[in-house]
Write a protein that holds these residues in place. Structure first.
Motif, PDB file in Angstrom:
ATOM      1  N   MET A   1       0.730  -1.085  -0.312  1.00  0.00           N
ATOM      2  CA  MET A   1      -0.065  -0.125   0.257  1.00  0.00           C
ATOM      3  C   MET A   1       1.068   1.571  -0.073  1.00  0.00           C
ATOM      4  SD  MET A   1      -3.327   1.081   2.478  1.00  0.00           S
ATOM      5  CE  MET A   1      -3.998   2.722   2.286  1.00  0.00           C
ATOM      6  N   ALA A   2       0.450   1.827  -1.001  1.00  0.00           N
ATOM      7  CA  ALA A   2       0.778   3.484  -0.661  1.00  0.00           C
ATOM      8  C   ALA A   2       0.403   4.348   0.643  1.00  0.00           C
ATOM      9  CB  ALA A   2       1.273   4.087  -2.567  1.00  0.00           C
ATOM     10  N   TRP A   3       1.654   5.532   1.233  1.00  0.00           N
ATOM     11  CA  TRP A   3       1.242   6.016   2.056  1.00  0.00           C
ATOM     12  C   TRP A   3       1.935   7.922   1.343  1.00  0.00           C
ATOM     13  CZ3 TRP A   3      -1.868   4.575   5.313  1.00  0.00           C
ATOM     14  CH2 TRP A   3      -1.967   2.652   5.169  1.00  0.00           C
ATOM     15  N   ASN A   4       0.922   8.749   1.623  1.00  0.00           N
ATOM     16  CA  ASN A   4       0.922  10.081   1.079  1.00  0.00           C
ATOM     17  C   ASN A   4       1.840  10.364   2.679  1.00  0.00           C
ATOM     18  OD1 ASN A   4       1.418  12.353  -0.249  1.00  0.00           O
ATOM     19  ND2 ASN A   4      -1.046  12.959  -0.008  1.00  0.00           N
TER      20      ASN A   4
ATOM     21  N   LYS B   1       1.193   8.687  16.700  1.00  0.00           N
ATOM     22  CA  LYS B   1       2.033   8.984  15.957  1.00  0.00           C
ATOM     23  C   LYS B   1       3.119   9.457  15.725  1.00  0.00           C
ATOM     24  CE  LYS B   1      -1.717  10.123  13.491  1.00  0.00           C
ATOM     25  NZ  LYS B   1      -2.791  10.819  12.152  1.00  0.00           N
ATOM     26  N   ALA B   2       2.751  10.789  16.316  1.00  0.00           N
ATOM     27  CA  ALA B   2       4.681  11.469  16.325  1.00  0.00           C
ATOM     28  C   ALA B   2       5.751  10.793  17.126  1.00  0.00           C
ATOM     29  CB  ALA B   2       4.525  13.012  17.317  1.00  0.00           C
ATOM     30  N   ALA B   3       5.584  10.131  18.690  1.00  0.00           N
ATOM     31  CA  ALA B   3       5.372   9.358  19.217  1.00  0.00           C
ATOM     32  C   ALA B   3       6.188   7.897  18.917  1.00  0.00           C
ATOM     33  CB  ALA B   3       5.199   8.784  20.921  1.00  0.00           C
TER      34      ALA B   3
ATOM     35  N   MET C   1      -3.855  10.504   8.206  1.00  0.00           N
ATOM     36  CA  MET C   1      -2.952   9.299   7.451  1.00  0.00           C
ATOM     37  C   MET C   1      -2.784   7.963   9.469  1.00  0.00           C
ATOM     38  SD  MET C   1       0.070   7.840   7.142  1.00  0.00           S
ATOM     39  CE  MET C   1       0.312   9.310   6.098  1.00  0.00           C
ATOM     40  N   PRO C   2      -2.732   6.796   9.201  1.00  0.00           N
ATOM     41  CA  PRO C   2      -3.134   6.147  10.592  1.00  0.00           C
ATOM     42  C   PRO C   2      -1.932   5.942  11.140  1.00  0.00           C
ATOM     43  CG  PRO C   2      -3.697   4.924   7.960  1.00  0.00           C
ATOM     44  CD  PRO C   2      -3.409   6.313   7.676  1.00  0.00           C
ATOM     45  N   LEU C   3      -2.208   5.028  12.257  1.00  0.00           N
ATOM     46  CA  LEU C   3      -1.132   4.956  12.516  1.00  0.00           C
ATOM     47  C   LEU C   3      -0.231   3.687  11.776  1.00  0.00           C
ATOM     48  CD1 LEU C   3       0.888   4.302  15.631  1.00  0.00           C
ATOM     49  CD2 LEU C   3      -0.498   2.514  16.073  1.00  0.00           C
ATOM     50  N   ALA C   4      -1.058   2.795  10.903  1.00  0.00           N
ATOM     51  CA  ALA C   4      -0.457   1.616   9.675  1.00  0.00           C
ATOM     52  C   ALA C   4       0.693   2.390   9.249  1.00  0.00           C
ATOM     53  CB  ALA C   4      -1.043   0.819   9.246  1.00  0.00           C
ATOM     54  N   GLY C   5       0.485   3.856   8.770  1.00  0.00           N
ATOM     55  CA  GLY C   5       1.791   4.417   7.789  1.00  0.00           C
ATOM     56  C   GLY C   5       2.657   4.622   8.645  1.00  0.00           C
TER      57      GLY C   5
END
Length: 358
Positions: A1-4, A267-269, A338-342
């Motif tokens: 999967m691509a993430w932007n 996400k940032a952490a 943007m999900p944590l998975a990305g």
């Protein structure tokens, strides 16, 4: 999967994109949603719902008005002094990085400019020191950029500007977390980070400041006249507004801004932890307490590897990681959609790249 990971236009929520197709389907009257008159009941209902939902998300005080205006933040750079400052009246700007300087440059035509505060050092690696800023009592407003998209810097605390209204470019900060709107005279945000497609700018202004808009100001540029007309002095950016209404509903359905804040902190952490734990292979130049929670700026200790990193990341589906041209390096933007998975996919790639090139 691509993430932007682009700083903007940024990723939109998948659920919103799934709903957006309906905006382009024709109904029995031969028109799709965005082909109907902006003065008609269908669009006015969308507009009212978007305004109400945004007010609820922000817990907006009753003495503030929400304007939906065409254009982006750079247009507001010029409109702020037009609407809030008398001819020749001083305006104040704090220098926290690239976009705060751009805002100040655009306001330079209006009259005297005061530097309210400045980041220490030759380059911006921290926000200006908060606390009480000394400003002339007759200053029209004091402008800050709470989150610097290019520099990866965020204010850890707001300054005290006393009776001088605090104005903020919240383009990359709005809707990330709860916001104390009552501390500001006006905030504005381009849509293409956390709100929807480019072409729309949200302006949230305290009602008493609307009276400052000169009568002679063209109606389309006047905050007062746009407020009086419900943001419909001219045809508003209808598609962007329809999409924004869907995004506001999505955020509410996720649990509102407290839920966005919790997800964004996680996400940032994860990403900053990977950078700091890389034993110097990756480096985050911004001082830790001033790091942006959404625009993560970092670099490789071996700068010669930067292009290789960008190319290999793109091949792995991790797109738009090049840093802003003014600061270089790398940047990953982690907006609400943007999900944590990305982020986890990026962190895994970073670890693998370090193993192969460290």
């Amino acid at each position: 999967m691509a993430w932007n990971f682009a700083a903007g236009p940024a990723r939109l929520p998948d659920a919103v994109l799934a709903q957006a197709g309906a905006l382009f389907r024709r109904s029995d009257d031969g028109a799709c949603t965005i082909e109907r008159p902006f003065s008609g009941p269908r669009f006015r209902a969308v507009l009212a719902n978007a305004r109400q939902r945004l007010a609820e998300l922000l817990d907006l005080p009753s003495n503030y008005r929400i304007l939906f205006m065409a254009g982006g933040a750079m247009q507001q750079f010029a409109l702020l002094p037009m609407n809030l400052a008398r001819a020749g009246q001083a305006v104040a700007y704090a220098d926290s990085g690239y976009w705060s300087r751009r805002a100040r440059q655009e306001a330079g035509w209006s009259g005297p400019l005061i530097e309210a505060a400045r980041h220490p050092g030759a380059t911006a690696l921290t926000a200006p020191v908060a606390g009480k800023w000394a400003l002339p009592a007759d200053c029209a407003y004091c402008h800050i950029t709470p989150n610097e998209t290019a520099d990866g810097i965020a204010y850890p605390a707001l300054p005290d500007t006393g009776a001088v209204p605090l104005v903020a470019d919240c383009t990359s900060a709005l809707l990330l977390a709860p916001l104390a709107v009552e501390k500001f005279g006006l905030i504005y945000a381009s849509a293409q980070k956390n709100i929807g497609p480019a072409g729309l700018c949200v302006v949230i202004v305290r009602e008493d400041l609307l009276e400052r808009s000169p009568v002679a100001l063209p109606a389309v540029f006047s905050y007062r006249q746009q407020a009086e007309a419900g943001s419909c002095v001219n045809t508003p950016p209808m598609l962007a507004l329809e999409m924004a209404a869907l995004v506001f509903e999505w955020i509410a359905g996720q649990g509102g801004l407290p839920a966005m804040a919790a997800a964004n902190q996680k996400k940032a952490a994860l990403l900053y932890g990977a950078i700091d734990g890389s034993r110097g292979f990756y480096q985050a130049p911004v001082e830790a307490v001033h790091r942006s929670p959404v625009n993560v700026r970092f670099q490789l200790a071996a700068d010669a590897l930067t292009e290789r990193f960008i190319e290999q990341a793109a091949a792995a589906g991790l797109q738009h990681l090049r840093g802003h041209p003014q600061v270089g390096g790398l940047r990953a933007s982690l907006y609400n959609a943007m999900p944590l998975a990305g982020v986890a996919a990026l962190v895994d790639f970073m670890a693998d790249f370090a193993r192969r090139h460290g």
